[in-house]
Scaffold this active site. Structure first.
Site, PDB file in Angstrom:
ATOM      1  N   CYS A   1     125.571 107.425  76.684  1.00 53.86           N
ATOM      2  CA  CYS A   1     125.049 108.712  77.170  1.00 53.86           C
ATOM      3  C   CYS A   1     124.925 109.745  76.065  1.00 53.86           C
ATOM      4  CB  CYS A   1     125.947 109.268  78.276  1.00 53.86           C
ATOM      5  SG  CYS A   1     126.198 108.127  79.635  1.00 53.86           S
TER       6      CYS A   1
ATOM      7  N   CYS B   1     119.958 112.612  80.857  1.00 58.18           N
ATOM      8  CA  CYS B   1     121.054 111.906  80.196  1.00 58.18           C
ATOM      9  C   CYS B   1     120.408 111.065  79.103  1.00 58.18           C
ATOM     10  CB  CYS B   1     121.809 111.002  81.173  1.00 58.18           C
ATOM     11  SG  CYS B   1     123.250 110.215  80.409  1.00 58.18           S
TER      12      CYS B   1
ATOM     13  N   ARG C   1     132.152 104.335  79.847  1.00 60.24           N
ATOM     14  CA  ARG C   1     131.814 105.756  79.887  1.00 60.24           C
ATOM     15  C   ARG C   1     133.040 106.643  80.114  1.00 60.24           C
ATOM     16  NH1 ARG C   1     126.630 104.511  79.496  1.00 60.24           N
ATOM     17  NH2 ARG C   1     125.240 103.991  81.223  1.00 60.24           N
TER      18      ARG C   1
ATOM     19  N   ARG D   1     122.579 100.698  87.060  1.00 60.47           N
ATOM     20  CA  ARG D   1     122.426 100.333  85.644  1.00 60.47           C
ATOM     21  C   ARG D   1     121.509  99.132  85.485  1.00 60.47           C
ATOM     22  NH1 ARG D   1     128.644 101.608  83.708  1.00 60.47           N
ATOM     23  NH2 ARG D   1     128.567 103.817  84.305  1.00 60.47           N
TER      24      ARG D   1
ATOM     25  N   LYS E   1     130.134 113.106  92.542  1.00 63.29           N
ATOM     26  CA  LYS E   1     129.578 111.761  92.487  1.00 63.29           C
ATOM     27  C   LYS E   1     130.626 110.771  92.020  1.00 63.29           C
ATOM     28  CE  LYS E   1     126.258 109.216  89.789  1.00 63.29           C
ATOM     29  NZ  LYS E   1     125.341 109.225  88.694  1.00 63.29           N
TER      30      LYS E   1
ATOM     31  N   SER F   1     124.379 104.003  93.949  1.00 60.25           N
ATOM     32  CA  SER F   1     123.786 102.681  94.126  1.00 60.25           C
ATOM     33  C   SER F   1     124.752 101.648  94.693  1.00 60.25           C
ATOM     34  CB  SER F   1     123.225 102.197  92.784  1.00 60.25           C
ATOM     35  OG  SER F   1     124.237 102.177  91.795  1.00 60.25           O
TER      36      SER F   1
ATOM     37  N   LYS G   1     131.780 114.050  88.073  1.00 57.51           N
ATOM     38  CA  LYS G   1     131.247 112.686  88.058  1.00 57.51           C
ATOM     39  C   LYS G   1     132.306 111.759  87.484  1.00 57.51           C
ATOM     40  CE  LYS G   1     127.557 109.837  86.092  1.00 57.51           C
ATOM     41  NZ  LYS G   1     126.243 109.840  85.449  1.00 57.51           N
TER      42      LYS G   1
ATOM     43  N   CYS H   1     121.355 108.035  78.312  1.00 59.44           N
ATOM     44  CA  CYS H   1     121.624 106.600  78.478  1.00 59.44           C
ATOM     45  C   CYS H   1     120.401 105.732  78.753  1.00 59.44           C
ATOM     46  CB  CYS H   1     122.705 106.353  79.518  1.00 59.44           C
ATOM     47  SG  CYS H   1     122.218 106.794  81.189  1.00 59.44           S
TER      48      CYS H   1
END
Ligand code: PBG
Length: 321
Positions: free
Chosen positions: A127, A117, A214, A202, A246, A272, A192, A119
Site C-alpha cells: 500500500c 491506495c 499489511r 485481493r 471496515k 469481500s 480498518k 496497492c
C-alpha cells in the site's frame, strides 16, 4: 472542514442523510482497461471486472433500478504497475475515464467514490512506497495526494482513502483547498483492520502483497475500542467528510462505539470475505434475501449511515429492502 460537502448534490444528501437502507447502499465496481471486458471473479459470484464501456452500461441499469452510489476500484495490468503506482494518477486510466463519463451523464444524481491506495498500482502489491523493507509513511502520502488530486480533477464525489497511512486526510484536504476543490469529499477508511476477510478482493484487484502483510499500517485485530475511536476522531479533525469502519460483521461492536464517538457520518464496508461467505452458503435466492436483510439491519442498528456492499445491486433490484 467543509460542512457543505455532504450537502452539495441531491445524491450525496440522499446517501448521507436519508435513514432508509436502500439509499444508504454503495455498490463497488472493478474497472479494467480494454473494450467489452466483463470478466467474472470466481471467488465473488455476481461481481465482474469490467472495461469502461461495460461498466457504463452496468451503472446505467443500476441507476434505473434506484442504485445511485458507486465505488470504483482501478485494476491494472501487470505491465502498468511499478514501485510507486505511478499509473494510478494517469488522467487517461480507465478509472479516470469512467469518472468523467459518469459525472458528465448523471451530474448530481450519482455519487462516485474512488478508492485511493497504492496497492492496486504497485508491482510489489504493498500500500505504499518501500524503503529498506519498510512502507514509508510520508513519502507514500505524497503519492496518495497526487493520485487523490487526479480523482478530484476527473470529478469524483468522494476520494476514498483506504491506505491507512498517517496524516493523509490532512494533506489531502490541504491540497484540495489549495487548488480550489471545495466540493470534493474525503471518505476516510479510519478504522480498518488487518483482516483476513479481504481475500476475495485481493483476487479481484490482483493486489496481494508479494511478501509480508499489511500489519504495519492496518489495525491489529486485537486492538480495543480506544484506538478505533482515536483513529476516527483524528480523521474527523483532519477534515474527513465520512468515516469508515471496515470490515463490517466481525466489528459491529466497534462500529457502534465509533458512531457514538464522532459527529460525522459513518460508513461500514461489508467486505469481500463477508460477501463470499453469504454467497457460498445461501445459493437459494429467498434464503439469501433474508440473510442480507438481516445483515443490513445489523449495520444500521450499530450506527452506519452508509453501507458499502457487494450485495447492494441484488438487494435493490430484487426489492429485498
Ligand atoms: C485497498 C483496499 C482493500 C479493500 C478495499 N480497499 C484491500 C486491502 O486492504 O487489502 C478490501 C475490500 C474488500 O475486501 O471487499 N487497500
Amino acid at each position: 472542514m467543509r460542512a457543505r460537502i455532504n450537502r452539495w448534490t441531491p445524491a450525496r444528501r440522499n446517501l448521507v442523510f436519508d435513514d432508509d437502507i436502500r439509499t444508504s447502499l454503495v455498490q463497488p465496481h472493478f474497472v479494467v482497461a480494454g473494450k467489452d471486458v466483463d470478466q467474472p471473479i470466481p471467488s465473488m459470484p455476481g461481481i465482474n471486472r469490467q472495461s469502461v464501456d461495460v461498466l457504463l452500461k452496468t451503472i446505467d441499469l443500476d441507476m434505473k433500478m434506484g442504485l445511485f452510489s458507486h465505488m470504483l476500484f482501478l485494476v491494472l495490468d501487470a505491465e502498468k504497475k511499478d514501485p510507486t503506482a505511478s499509473f494510478a494518477s494517469n488522467a487517461n486510466s480507465p478509472l479516470h475515464e469512467a469518472i468523467r463519463a459518469l459525472k458528465k451523464k448523471y451530474g448530481g444524481e450519482i455519487v462516485i467514490m474512488t478508492d485511493l491506495c497504492l496497492c492496486t498500482g504497485t508491482d510489489h502489491g504493498h500500500c505504499g512506497v518501500i524503503k529498506r523493507n519498510n512502507i514509508e509513511n510520508d513519502e507514500t502520502v505524497e503519492h496518495l495526494v497526487k493520485i487523490g488530486m487526479s480523482h478530484a480533477k476527473a470529478g469524483s464525489d468522494y476520494i476514498s482513502a483506504s491506505d491507512m497511512m498517517d496524516g493523509r486526510i490532512e494533506r489531502l484536504r490541504g491540497k484540495l483547498e489549495e487548488e480550489g476543490y471545495h466540493s470534493t469529499g474525503l471518505m476516510s477508511y479510519s478504522v480498518k483492520y488487518a483482516s483476513s476477510f479481504y481475500g476475495p478482493f485481493r483476487d479481484a484487484a490482483e493486489s496481494s502483497p508479494e511478501f509480508g502483510d499489511r500489519r504495519s499500517h492496518q489495525m491489529d485485530i486485537r486492538s480495543g475500542y480506544s484506538e478505533a475511536v482515536m483513529q476516527a476522531r483524528n480523521d474527523q479533525s483532519e477534515g474527513a467528510d465520512i468515516l469508515m469502519v471496515k470490515p463490517g460483521l466481525p466489528y459491529l461492536d466497534v462500529l457502534r462505539k465509533v458512531a457514538d464517538a464522532v459527529v460525522r457520518p459513518v460508513a461500514v464496508y461489508n467486505v469481500s470475505g463477508e460477501y463470499s461467505m453469504v454467497m457460498e452458503t445461501n445459493k437459494n435466492l429467498l434464503q439469501r434475501a433474508l440473510v442480507v436483510r438481516e445483515i443490513f439491519n445489523s449495520f444500521k442498528r450499530a450506527g452506519a449511515d452508509i453501507i458499502v456492499s457487494y450485495h447492494a445491486r441484488e438487494a435493490i433490484t430484487e426489492n429485498w429492502i
